[in-house]
Scaffold this motif. Structure first.
Motif, PDB file in Angstrom:
ATOM      1  N   ALA A 116       0.643  -1.241   0.046  1.00 27.41           N
ATOM      2  CA  ALA A 116       0.007   0.080   0.008  1.00 27.41           C
ATOM      3  C   ALA A 116       0.954   1.263  -0.090  1.00 27.41           C
ATOM      4  O   ALA A 116       0.336   2.181  -0.487  1.00 27.41           O
ATOM      5  CB  ALA A 116      -1.113  -0.001   1.024  1.00 27.41           C
ATOM      6  N   THR A 117       2.008   1.108   0.543  1.00 25.29           N
ATOM      7  CA  THR A 117       2.984   2.487   0.554  1.00 25.29           C
ATOM      8  C   THR A 117       4.121   2.516  -0.426  1.00 25.29           C
ATOM      9  O   THR A 117       4.834   3.379  -0.721  1.00 25.29           O
ATOM     10  CB  THR A 117       3.479   2.589   2.010  1.00 25.29           C
ATOM     11  OG1 THR A 117       4.176   1.415   2.395  1.00 25.29           O
ATOM     12  CG2 THR A 117       2.367   2.724   3.041  1.00 25.29           C
ATOM     13  N   LEU A 118       4.438   1.425  -1.263  1.00 24.20           N
ATOM     14  CA  LEU A 118       5.141   0.995  -2.079  1.00 24.20           C
ATOM     15  C   LEU A 118       5.579   2.384  -3.132  1.00 24.20           C
ATOM     16  O   LEU A 118       6.613   3.098  -3.228  1.00 24.20           O
ATOM     17  CB  LEU A 118       5.251  -0.155  -2.796  1.00 24.20           C
ATOM     18  CG  LEU A 118       6.369  -0.361  -3.642  1.00 24.20           C
ATOM     19  CD1 LEU A 118       7.355  -1.800  -3.692  1.00 24.20           C
ATOM     20  CD2 LEU A 118       6.181   0.011  -5.135  1.00 24.20           C
ATOM     21  N   ALA A 119       4.369   2.677  -3.678  1.00 27.79           N
ATOM     22  CA  ALA A 119       4.371   3.910  -4.543  1.00 27.79           C
ATOM     23  C   ALA A 119       4.624   5.137  -3.933  1.00 27.79           C
ATOM     24  O   ALA A 119       5.052   6.054  -4.494  1.00 27.79           O
ATOM     25  CB  ALA A 119       3.029   3.837  -5.380  1.00 27.79           C
ATOM     26  N   ASP A 120       4.389   5.120  -2.877  1.00 22.92           N
ATOM     27  CA  ASP A 120       4.916   6.739  -1.997  1.00 22.92           C
ATOM     28  C   ASP A 120       6.364   6.480  -1.900  1.00 22.92           C
ATOM     29  O   ASP A 120       6.926   7.676  -1.927  1.00 22.92           O
ATOM     30  CB  ASP A 120       4.098   6.585  -0.861  1.00 22.92           C
ATOM     31  CG  ASP A 120       2.561   6.737  -0.813  1.00 22.92           C
ATOM     32  OD1 ASP A 120       2.105   7.210  -1.740  1.00 22.92           O
ATOM     33  OD2 ASP A 120       1.851   6.062   0.015  1.00 22.92           O
TER      34      ASP A 120
END
Length: 248
Positions: free
Chosen positions: A199-203
């Motif tokens: 869920a946070t990888l793209a951030d």
């Protein structure tokens, strides 16, 4: 052609007779933040260890900045998983971070004042300077990870390998570490992160490798971090729609 900070060709690893990685071709563009994601047992940590020479591969080659690893060790930093450390060992935070300078000291040489200063500077960057004299066994999980990051920083490498840096830490520590990583990238450094939170990888990352013993997909996040690729990597069925919806 994009300059590469590191690359493998035909890398394969086995533990005893059990294959762990199959013919992995892995490239990280210079200046990227690359996330490595995949299910448990996919070989994520093994890939890093094989590249660093901590695990002997069956086949394949590894290069850092176009050169064999033996010639580039001073330009590569490594932050292992915190579970690999004996946190009961009686030493202080500043001593742990100063250990990161040992590679540049040479055989039998002891750290000097300038190395201690570098260690304090690294602790300042990670918000841990006030705990420099604290015993490492007294630290929280998030504090331990920030100390480990400081130990990698003090090496002043051009390429960082971080194995699960955000695993099990508090939000404050995670935010502190993310700020440091963004500053490193802004200064031209390259970062490879084994990451577990899709869920946070793209951030956090601009490139991603989806791995399950083999490379499933590899490239810019906007190009390859798709539901189809994630479904293949994690062997997700149609019954697991909630899993996919939680990612984006």
């Amino acid at each position: 052609m994009t300059n590469l900070a590191c690359a493998t060709q035909n890398l394969a690893v086995a533990y005893r007779a059990e294959p762990v990685l199959y013919t992995v071709d892995f490239q990280v563009p210079d200046g990227a933040v690359m996330g490595i994601v995949g299910p448990n047992g996919a070989g994520k940590s093994t890939l890093i260890k094989a590249m660093l020479g901590l695990v002997k591969p069956l086949t394949g080659s590894v290069e850092f900045f176009g050169q064999p690893v033996a010639k580039m060790r001073q330009r590569v930093g490594y932050m292992p998983q915190s579970t690999s450390v004996d946190w009961d060992f009686p030493t202080t935070v500043i001593d742990v971070v100063t250990m990161g300078t040992y590679g540049s000291l040479g055989l039998f040489r002891r750290p000097r004042a300038k190395h201690r200063a570098l260690a304090y500077d690294a602790l300042e960057q990670t918000g841990m300077a006030e705990l420099a004299r604290r015993q490492i066994g007294e630290l929280s999980g998030g504090q331990r990870q920030r100390v480990f990051l400081a130990r990698a920083l003090v090496q002043q490498p051009d390429l960082y390998f971080l194995d699960e840096p955000f695993q099990g830490i508090d939000a404050r520590s995670q935010q502190s570490m993310v700020e440091v990583l963004r500053a490193l990238q802004a200064s031209g450094k390259t970062i490879v992160i084994v990451h577990h939170d899709l869920a946070t990888l793209a951030d956090y990352c601009d490139h991603v490798t989806l791995l399950n013993r083999r490379i499933v997909a590899h490239g810019a996040v906007e190009d390859v971090f798709t539901r189809d690729n994630i479904r293949t990597t994690y062997d997700v069925t149609d019954d697991s729609a909630a899993f996919l919806e939680s990612i984006r």
